[in-house]
Design an enzyme around this catalytic site. Structure first.
Site, PDB file in Angstrom:
ATOM      1  N   TYR A   1       4.712 -20.495   0.009  1.00 13.91           N
ATOM      2  CA  TYR A   1       5.542 -19.611   0.848  1.00 13.91           C
ATOM      3  C   TYR A   1       6.743 -20.386   1.367  1.00 13.91           C
ATOM      4  O   TYR A   1       6.599 -21.497   1.890  1.00 13.91           O
ATOM      5  CB  TYR A   1       4.735 -19.082   2.048  1.00 13.91           C
TER       6      TYR A   1
ATOM      7  N   GLU B   1      13.563 -14.791   2.089  1.00 17.57           N
ATOM      8  CA  GLU B   1      12.157 -15.167   1.927  1.00 17.57           C
ATOM      9  C   GLU B   1      11.757 -15.151   0.455  1.00 17.57           C
ATOM     10  O   GLU B   1      12.125 -14.239  -0.276  1.00 17.57           O
ATOM     11  CB  GLU B   1      11.277 -14.183   2.701  1.00 17.57           C
TER      12      GLU B   1
END
Ligand code: GDP
Ligand code: MN
Length: 385
Positions: A109, A197
């Site tokens: 992530y 993101e």
């Protein structure tokens, strides 16, 4: 403004961020002929909606053959999708992205967000990607890496290397990763984003580093610097919001039933608060701007009345740059052009307020005047009930 995955990936591509090969994007009603499925496969078919968690909601499917990819794409288009991020609402899938699938060895992530407290872009990363970062932040906050970035300098080389060590990036992907991280930060800064993101960033079976997903939120206040972004449709805007934008009125739809027309954003916010204090709920935030002329007031009425929830209209205008008598004439003119069949409450204050109120009183229009915002809000709340 939130961008769809494929739009975000187009931006990533411009910054040299490694991606899967794109086979195409098709819209509801399009033929699947637009998809270029000439590779060996498999392919991944992905619903383009503004919410994460598509994987679990059936919005990410793998296909082994071109025929299967086409079938999945057609099946996904028009589908109603509810994920843990849609707040119980269903989003209609209007577009589908098909990419060449990759096999995944590891998911990471990584995102860049604006840390408002620290007034700086900040990288948030975790060696455990793919899953919900919010859940991880709750259960294992120690697994989340936070790294502030200087907005002028960007991500420095030593920071990128430190991040690679902290994320346990294998030697083979080390340089690729540090370059990727610097590019991601550059994209965040240069695109005036408030969020960029990648969840997940993957290491593939054949040891390539790939941004498998994208989420970009841009700052609307910087749209004037980004002609390409400004030309894109705002996927979250309602029809009324889009129309208001086209004619240059600041409008945000809300859930209540009192339509508000106000000049100035600060006064508009104060009006919303006052309506709430009086026991009501505003149907919108609307700022007609500084020089509220007849034309703009007319358009603002038209926009407000398009919302069928609106049961009463509250006009709260301060005559500063504009004088109240001019504004009153504007309201009278506008309400001749736009049929207003619901209660109209007007509060004027400022220069030439006496003349303004007289114009309204003599106009023969069915409206109520108020001498203070508090009185206006109470009248509007009562009228809407
Ligand atoms: P999200 O659930 O809306 O965030 O959608 P993602 O694009 O992140 O995909 C969700 C999950 O689907 C990923 O975490 C992967 O596990 C899986 N996935 C997506 N693309 C591929 C792919 O090309 N190959 C494989 N094997 N899995 C994929
Ligand atoms: Mn994702």
């Amino acid at each position: 403004m939130k961008l769809l995955e494929y739009e975000g990936k187009e931006i990533f591509g411009r910054y040299g961020i490694p991606l899967q090969k794109r086979c195409g994007v098709i819209r509801l009603g399009d033929s699947t002929d637009k998809l270029v499925l000439d590779g060996p496969g498999p392919w991944v078919v992905k619903a383009q909606v503004l919410a994460g968690g598509r994987g679990k909601a059936g919005g990410v499917k793998l296909a082994k053959t071109p025929t299967e990819a086409r079938e999945l794409a057609l099946k996904m288009l028009g589908m109603k999708m509810v994920t843990h991020q849609t707040q119980g609402k269903a989003l209609i899938v209007e577009e589908v992205l098909v990419d060449e699938a990759c096999d995944i060895k590891r998911e990471i992530y990584i995102s860049v967000v604006l840390d408002r407290k620290g007034s700086t872009p900040t990288i948030i990363a975790s060696a455990e990607g793919g899953m919900s970062i919010e859940e991880l932040a709750q259960s294992h906050p120690e697994k989340i890496i936070k790294l502030p970035v200087d907005v002028e300098a960007g991500l420095l080389d030593f920071q990128a290397r430190q991040l690679a060590f902290d994320l346990n990036i294998p030697q083979k992907n080390f340089r690729e990763f540090t370059a990727f991280a610097c590019r991601l930060v550059r994209a965040f800064i240069e695109e005036d984003a408030s969020l960029v993101e990648v969840n997940p960033l993957v290491i593939t079976g054949d040891d390539r580093l790939i941004a498998l997903d994208s989420k970009i939120v841009t700052d609307d206040n910087a749209l004037f610097r980004h002609k390409d972004l400004a030309a894109k449709p705002d996927h979250e805007a309602t029809e009324i919001e889009k129309e208001a934008k086209e004619i240059g009125i600041n409008y945000i739809g809300l859930d209540g039933d009192i339509g508000c027309m106000v000049n100035g954003a600060g006064l508009a916010m104060a009006t919303l608060d006052t309506v709430k204090m009086a026991g009501g709920d505003a149907a919108n935030f609307l700022d007609v701007g500084g020089g509220a002329n007849v034309d703009q007031i007319t358009r603002a009425f038209q926009i407000i009345l398009k919302d069928s929830k609106v049961k009463a209209v509250l006009v709260n205008i301060f005559g500063g740059i504009m004088k109240c008598d001019n504004i009153a004439s504007g309201v009278v003119e506008a309400s001749k052009k736009v049929k207003i069949n619901i209660p109209l409450i007007v509060r004027l204050e400022g220069t030439n307020v006496k003349e303004g109120r007289e114009i309204l009183a003599k106009s023969g229009l069915k409206l109520e005047q108020a001498s203070s915002l508090w009185e206006a809000a109470q009248k509007a709340v009562a009228a809407a009930k």
